[in-house]
Motif scaffolding. Structure first.
Motif, PDB file in Angstrom:
ATOM      1  N   PRO A  41       0.825  -1.207   0.000  1.00 31.67           N
ATOM      2  CA  PRO A  41       0.000   0.000   0.000  1.00 31.67           C
ATOM      3  C   PRO A  41       0.861   1.259   0.000  1.00 31.67           C
ATOM      4  N   PHE A  42       0.314   2.302  -0.605  1.00 24.63           N
ATOM      5  CA  PHE A  42       1.010   3.576  -0.727  1.00 24.63           C
ATOM      6  C   PHE A  42       0.593   4.500   0.411  1.00 24.63           C
ATOM      7  N   ALA A  43       1.522   5.346   0.825  1.00 27.20           N
ATOM      8  CA  ALA A  43       1.257   6.305   1.904  1.00 27.20           C
ATOM      9  C   ALA A  43       1.974   7.606   1.558  1.00 27.20           C
ATOM     10  N   GLY A  44       1.877   8.596   2.436  1.00 32.20           N
ATOM     11  CA  GLY A  44       2.514   9.880   2.196  1.00 32.20           C
ATOM     12  C   GLY A  44       4.012   9.770   1.995  1.00 32.20           C
ATOM     13  N   ARG A  45       4.677   8.915   2.780  1.00 28.55           N
ATOM     14  CA  ARG A  45       6.120   8.701   2.656  1.00 28.55           C
ATOM     15  C   ARG A  45       6.336   7.209   2.471  1.00 28.55           C
ATOM     16  N   VAL A  46       7.028   6.855   1.401  1.00 29.47           N
ATOM     17  CA  VAL A  46       7.283   5.448   1.106  1.00 29.47           C
ATOM     18  C   VAL A  46       8.769   5.242   0.840  1.00 29.47           C
ATOM     19  N   ARG A  47       9.186   4.006   0.842  1.00 33.69           N
ATOM     20  CA  ARG A  47      10.575   3.646   0.565  1.00 33.69           C
ATOM     21  C   ARG A  47      10.626   2.903  -0.758  1.00 33.69           C
ATOM     22  N   ALA A  48      11.534   3.296  -1.628  1.00 33.53           N
ATOM     23  CA  ALA A  48      11.773   2.585  -2.881  1.00 33.53           C
ATOM     24  C   ALA A  48      13.019   1.738  -2.687  1.00 33.53           C
ATOM     25  N   ARG A  49      12.911   0.482  -3.056  1.00 29.91           N
ATOM     26  CA  ARG A  49      14.013  -0.453  -2.854  1.00 29.91           C
ATOM     27  C   ARG A  49      14.549  -0.977  -4.182  1.00 29.91           C
ATOM     28  N   LEU A  50      15.802  -1.360  -4.151  1.00 31.44           N
ATOM     29  CA  LEU A  50      16.466  -1.912  -5.322  1.00 31.44           C
ATOM     30  C   LEU A  50      15.734  -3.162  -5.795  1.00 31.44           C
ATOM     31  N   HIS A  51      15.529  -3.246  -7.106  1.00 29.91           N
ATOM     32  CA  HIS A  51      14.831  -4.393  -7.683  1.00 29.91           C
ATOM     33  C   HIS A  51      15.390  -4.660  -9.082  1.00 29.91           C
ATOM     34  N   VAL A  52      15.779  -5.906  -9.339  1.00 28.77           N
ATOM     35  CA  VAL A  52      16.209  -6.312 -10.670  1.00 28.77           C
ATOM     36  C   VAL A  52      14.974  -6.873 -11.365  1.00 28.77           C
ATOM     37  N   VAL A  53      14.618  -6.275 -12.480  1.00 33.92           N
ATOM     38  CA  VAL A  53      13.400  -6.639 -13.200  1.00 33.92           C
ATOM     39  C   VAL A  53      13.594  -7.982 -13.899  1.00 33.92           C
ATOM     40  N   GLN A  54      12.616  -8.855 -13.710  1.00 33.97           N
ATOM     41  CA  GLN A  54      12.607 -10.161 -14.348  1.00 33.97           C
ATOM     42  C   GLN A  54      11.655 -10.130 -15.547  1.00 33.97           C
ATOM     43  N   ALA A  55      11.926 -10.903 -16.562  1.00 32.26           N
ATOM     44  CA  ALA A  55      11.117 -10.894 -17.780  1.00 32.26           C
ATOM     45  C   ALA A  55       9.695 -11.390 -17.554  1.00 32.26           C
ATOM     46  N   THR A  56       9.469 -12.202 -16.546  1.00 36.01           N
ATOM     47  CA  THR A  56       8.156 -12.829 -16.349  1.00 36.01           C
ATOM     48  C   THR A  56       7.370 -12.250 -15.177  1.00 36.01           C
ATOM     49  N   GLU A  57       7.639 -11.036 -14.776  1.00 35.94           N
ATOM     50  CA  GLU A  57       6.929 -10.447 -13.639  1.00 35.94           C
ATOM     51  C   GLU A  57       5.491 -10.102 -14.010  1.00 35.94           C
ATOM     52  N   PRO A  58       4.541 -10.303 -13.074  1.00 39.25           N
ATOM     53  CA  PRO A  58       3.155  -9.919 -13.360  1.00 39.25           C
ATOM     54  C   PRO A  58       3.007  -8.399 -13.426  1.00 39.25           C
ATOM     55  N   ALA A  59       1.989  -7.949 -14.144  1.00 34.70           N
ATOM     56  CA  ALA A  59       1.747  -6.506 -14.286  1.00 34.70           C
ATOM     57  C   ALA A  59       1.250  -5.898 -12.982  1.00 34.70           C
ATOM     58  N   ASP A  60       0.565  -6.692 -12.140  1.00 36.89           N
ATOM     59  CA  ASP A  60       0.086  -6.166 -10.862  1.00 36.89           C
ATOM     60  C   ASP A  60       0.959  -6.724  -9.742  1.00 36.89           C
ATOM     61  N   ASP A  61       0.459  -6.681  -8.531  1.00 35.91           N
ATOM     62  CA  ASP A  61       1.266  -7.155  -7.407  1.00 35.91           C
ATOM     63  C   ASP A  61       1.237  -8.673  -7.259  1.00 35.91           C
ATOM     64  N   GLY A  62       0.571  -9.371  -8.183  1.00 32.63           N
ATOM     65  CA  GLY A  62       0.464 -10.816  -8.117  1.00 32.63           C
ATOM     66  C   GLY A  62      -0.743 -11.285  -7.335  1.00 32.63           C
ATOM     67  N   HIS A  63      -1.438 -10.363  -6.683  1.00 32.37           N
ATOM     68  CA  HIS A  63      -2.623 -10.690  -5.885  1.00 32.37           C
ATOM     69  C   HIS A  63      -3.807  -9.825  -6.292  1.00 32.37           C
ATOM     70  N   GLY A  64      -3.751  -9.229  -7.476  1.00 37.56           N
ATOM     71  CA  GLY A  64      -4.851  -8.408  -7.955  1.00 37.56           C
ATOM     72  C   GLY A  64      -4.810  -6.968  -7.480  1.00 37.56           C
ATOM     73  N   GLY A  65      -3.785  -6.591  -6.736  1.00 32.54           N
ATOM     74  CA  GLY A  65      -3.652  -5.216  -6.249  1.00 32.54           C
ATOM     75  C   GLY A  65      -2.949  -4.342  -7.270  1.00 32.54           C
ATOM     76  N   PRO A  66      -2.640  -3.108  -6.886  1.00 38.47           N
ATOM     77  CA  PRO A  66      -1.994  -2.180  -7.818  1.00 38.47           C
ATOM     78  C   PRO A  66      -0.581  -2.624  -8.193  1.00 38.47           C
ATOM     79  N   ALA A  67      -0.209  -2.268  -9.390  1.00 41.15           N
ATOM     80  CA  ALA A  67       1.132  -2.593  -9.877  1.00 41.15           C
ATOM     81  C   ALA A  67       2.177  -1.817  -9.083  1.00 41.15           C
TER      82      ALA A  67
END
Length: 146
Positions: A41-67
Motif C-alpha cells: 500500500p502507498f502512503a505519504g512517505r514510502v521507501r523505494a528499494r532496489l529491484h532487478v526486473v525479471q522478464a516474467t513479472e506480473p503486471a500487478d502485485d500478483g494478488h490483484g492489487g496495484p502494480a
C-alpha cells in the motif's frame, strides 16, 4: 494502517538509499534492468528499494492489487551526473601509444575509475521525481538515505 492507499497519488515523498540508486544505475549501465521499486500500500512517505526486473513479472502485485511503481535509476540523478566509465576509456595505453598494454594496470585503473564514479554519482541526486501512474505523472520529493 491509516493513510495507506492503493492510489499512488497518496505518495508525497519517496525515500531511497544512496547505495541502492548507485547499484541500480551501475547494473543498468552494465546491461541489467534494475529499478527502485515502490509496492502498495502507498502512503505519504514510502521507501523505494532496489529491484532487478525479471522478464516474467506480473503486471500487478500478483494478488490483484496495484502494480508496483518502478523508478529508473537515471531519473534519480541529475542530467550532469558523470557517465559510467567504459573499459576502453580506462586503458592506460590509450593515453600513451608508447606504453605497453598491461592487463593488471588496466584492471586497477578501471576499478579506481568505477570507485570514483560511484562516489561522484552520490553527489548528483535529484530533489524530486515524477512517478509514472495510471492517471499520469505524479511528482514527489526524494529523500536520500545513507
Amino acid at each position: 494502517m491509516p493513510g495507506e492507499s492503493d492510489d499512488p497519488r497518496a505518495i508525497r515523498a519517496v525515500a531511497v538509499h544512496a547505495d541502492d540508486v548507485v547499484t541500480a544505475l551501475e547494473a543498468t549501465e552494465r546491461g541489467r534492468e534494475a529499478v527502485l521499486r515502490i509496492t502498495a500500500p502507498f502512503a505519504g512517505r514510502v521507501r523505494a528499494r532496489l529491484h532487478v526486473v525479471q522478464a516474467t513479472e506480473p503486471a500487478d502485485d500478483g494478488h490483484g492489487g496495484p502494480a508496483p511503481i518502478r523508478i529508473p535509476p537515471r531519473k534519480l540523478v541529475t542530467a550532469d551526473a558523470p557517465p559510467y566509465p567504459r573499459v576502453d576509456d580506462t586503458d592506460p595505453s590509450m593515453d600513451d601509444s608508447s606504453t605497453e598494454y598491461d592487463v593488471e594496470a588496466h584492471h586497477e585503473r578501471h576499478a579506481a575509475a568505477i570507485d570514483g564514479w560511484r562516489e561522484d554519482v552520490r553527489g548528483c541526486f535529484v530533489d524530486s521525481v515524477a512517478l509514472a501512474t495510471e492517471s499520469g505523472p505524479h511528482r514527489v520529493r526524494v529523500s536520500v538515505l545513507g
